[in-house]
Design a protein around this motif. Structure first.
Motif, PDB file in Angstrom:
ATOM      1  N   THR A  16      29.636  29.141  38.722  1.00 42.27           N
ATOM      2  CA  THR A  16      30.458  29.103  37.524  1.00 42.27           C
ATOM      3  C   THR A  16      29.902  28.051  36.581  1.00 42.27           C
ATOM      4  OG1 THR A  16      32.385  29.627  38.876  1.00 42.27           O
ATOM      5  CG2 THR A  16      32.795  28.877  36.645  1.00 42.27           C
ATOM      6  N   TYR A  21      37.970  25.071  33.222  1.00 41.54           N
ATOM      7  CA  TYR A  21      38.692  26.275  32.821  1.00 41.54           C
ATOM      8  C   TYR A  21      37.881  27.538  33.035  1.00 41.54           C
ATOM      9  CZ  TYR A  21      42.509  23.504  31.079  1.00 41.54           C
ATOM     10  OH  TYR A  21      43.570  22.656  31.010  1.00 41.54           O
ATOM     11  N   ALA A  22      36.572  27.445  33.036  1.00 42.06           N
ATOM     12  CA  ALA A  22      35.741  28.613  33.318  1.00 42.06           C
ATOM     13  C   ALA A  22      35.838  29.006  34.794  1.00 42.06           C
ATOM     14  CB  ALA A  22      34.289  28.327  32.937  1.00 42.06           C
ATOM     15  N   MET A  23      36.164  28.056  35.667  1.00 46.86           N
ATOM     16  CA  MET A  23      36.273  28.332  37.101  1.00 46.86           C
ATOM     17  C   MET A  23      37.595  29.006  37.468  1.00 46.86           C
ATOM     18  SD  MET A  23      34.976  24.948  39.047  1.00 46.86           S
ATOM     19  CE  MET A  23      33.265  24.627  39.343  1.00 46.86           C
ATOM     20  N   PRO A  25      39.527  31.653  36.434  1.00 43.12           N
ATOM     21  CA  PRO A  25      39.638  33.083  36.738  1.00 43.12           C
ATOM     22  C   PRO A  25      38.890  33.476  38.017  1.00 43.12           C
ATOM     23  CG  PRO A  25      38.864  32.746  34.479  1.00 43.12           C
ATOM     24  CD  PRO A  25      38.919  31.406  35.139  1.00 43.12           C
ATOM     25  N   ILE A  26      37.752  32.856  38.250  1.00 40.17           N
ATOM     26  CA  ILE A  26      36.973  33.166  39.450  1.00 40.17           C
ATOM     27  C   ILE A  26      37.701  32.644  40.685  1.00 40.17           C
ATOM     28  CG2 ILE A  26      34.780  32.727  40.627  1.00 40.17           C
ATOM     29  CD1 ILE A  26      33.566  32.615  37.738  1.00 40.17           C
ATOM     30  N   ARG A  29      40.656  34.991  41.391  1.00 43.40           N
ATOM     31  CA  ARG A  29      40.225  36.266  41.971  1.00 43.40           C
ATOM     32  C   ARG A  29      39.840  36.089  43.445  1.00 43.40           C
ATOM     33  NH1 ARG A  29      36.449  37.790  38.476  1.00 43.40           N
ATOM     34  NH2 ARG A  29      34.764  36.852  39.654  1.00 43.40           N
ATOM     35  N   ALA A 116      28.789  33.248  27.628  1.00 40.37           N
ATOM     36  CA  ALA A 116      29.446  33.545  28.904  1.00 40.37           C
ATOM     37  C   ALA A 116      30.477  32.476  29.233  1.00 40.37           C
ATOM     38  CB  ALA A 116      28.412  33.641  30.020  1.00 40.37           C
ATOM     39  N   ILE A 117      30.162  31.232  28.963  1.00 41.05           N
ATOM     40  CA  ILE A 117      31.106  30.139  29.195  1.00 41.05           C
ATOM     41  C   ILE A 117      32.332  30.311  28.306  1.00 41.05           C
ATOM     42  CG2 ILE A 117      31.468  27.648  28.939  1.00 41.05           C
ATOM     43  CD1 ILE A 117      28.465  27.340  29.699  1.00 41.05           C
ATOM     44  N   LEU A 120      34.543  33.023  29.722  1.00 41.21           N
ATOM     45  CA  LEU A 120      35.285  32.593  30.909  1.00 41.21           C
ATOM     46  C   LEU A 120      36.453  31.687  30.537  1.00 41.21           C
ATOM     47  CD1 LEU A 120      32.381  31.929  33.434  1.00 41.21           C
ATOM     48  CD2 LEU A 120      34.196  33.633  33.659  1.00 41.21           C
ATOM     49  N   SER A 123      39.096  33.828  28.991  1.00 38.33           N
ATOM     50  CA  SER A 123      39.756  34.567  30.058  1.00 38.33           C
ATOM     51  C   SER A 123      40.800  33.702  30.753  1.00 38.33           C
ATOM     52  CB  SER A 123      38.715  35.043  31.071  1.00 38.33           C
ATOM     53  OG  SER A 123      39.331  35.579  32.200  1.00 38.33           O
ATOM     54  N   SER A 124      40.477  32.449  30.977  1.00 33.76           N
ATOM     55  CA  SER A 124      41.417  31.515  31.595  1.00 33.76           C
ATOM     56  C   SER A 124      42.646  31.317  30.716  1.00 33.76           C
ATOM     57  CB  SER A 124      40.711  30.184  31.842  1.00 33.76           C
ATOM     58  OG  SER A 124      41.584  29.275  32.421  1.00 33.76           O
TER      59      SER A 124
END
Length: 176
Positions: A16, A21-23, A25-26, A29, A116-117, A120, A123-124
């Motif tokens: 990630t 905050y990018a972490m 959603p991952i 999941r 991409a960052i 993510l 998305s968060s």
């Protein structure tokens, strides 16, 4: 179980880009949907607690999840799994950075990673907004805070303190 927690969070930390905050959603999941280690509502509660605690949100969330699943050893395992990849990557980059920092390919890689960052992190934000009690109210607050910080140059610290005070007053009035 402790080793599995470490490996899970190590993978999340290693793959990630963009930090906390990018972490999220991952992490959600993997922990909630794939491994079903905690429920969706528990994750949301831990995320809220992590945001209210000092420190990086992803690290705090991983510690809370580890503690919930396996106590202190689980918290330490998840903590190490989350931060160790970043530490190792930064260490390696620091050792070799001067040798390749001006290469065009490196600049292109970093410019490709940036969108991409941003995705993510967005998305968060969307995940947190969807899980709120009142979506319109939360969106309004987010917009107001963005305007206050971005356009009126008000310190985020002042906004956080004001938000905490308003929340305390509202909860106090609700109790009475």
């Amino acid at each position: 179980m402790i080793l599995n927690l470490f490996i899970t969070f190590f993978k999340i930390g290693a793959f990630t880009f963009g930090g906390g905050y990018a972490m999220i959603p991952i992490m959600e999941r993997e922990i909630v949907e794939n491994k079903k280690l905690i429920g969706d509502e528990e994750f949301t509660d831990m995320l809220a607690l992590a945001q209210a605690s000092p420190g990086p949100v992803a690290v705090n969330t991983s510690v809370f999840i580890g503690y919930k699943i396996r106590g202190l050893t689980g918290a330490l395992s998840c903590l190490l799994g989350t931060v160790l990849p970043s530490f190792l990557i930064i260490l390696i980059i620091a050792i070799f950075f001067n040798d390749f920092k001006n290469l065009a390919i490196v600049e292109e890689i970093f410019s490709g990673i940036r969108p991409a960052i941003a995705a993510l992190i967005l998305s968060s934000v969307v995940i947190m907004l969807k899980k709120g009690d009142n979506l319109t109210k939360r969106i309004s607050i987010a917009v107001i805070v963005a305007v206050l910080v971005g356009f009126l140059d008000i310190s985020p610290v002042i906004i956080i303190i004001a938000g905490a005070l308003i929340s305390l007053i509202m909860n106090y009035l609700k109790i009475k």
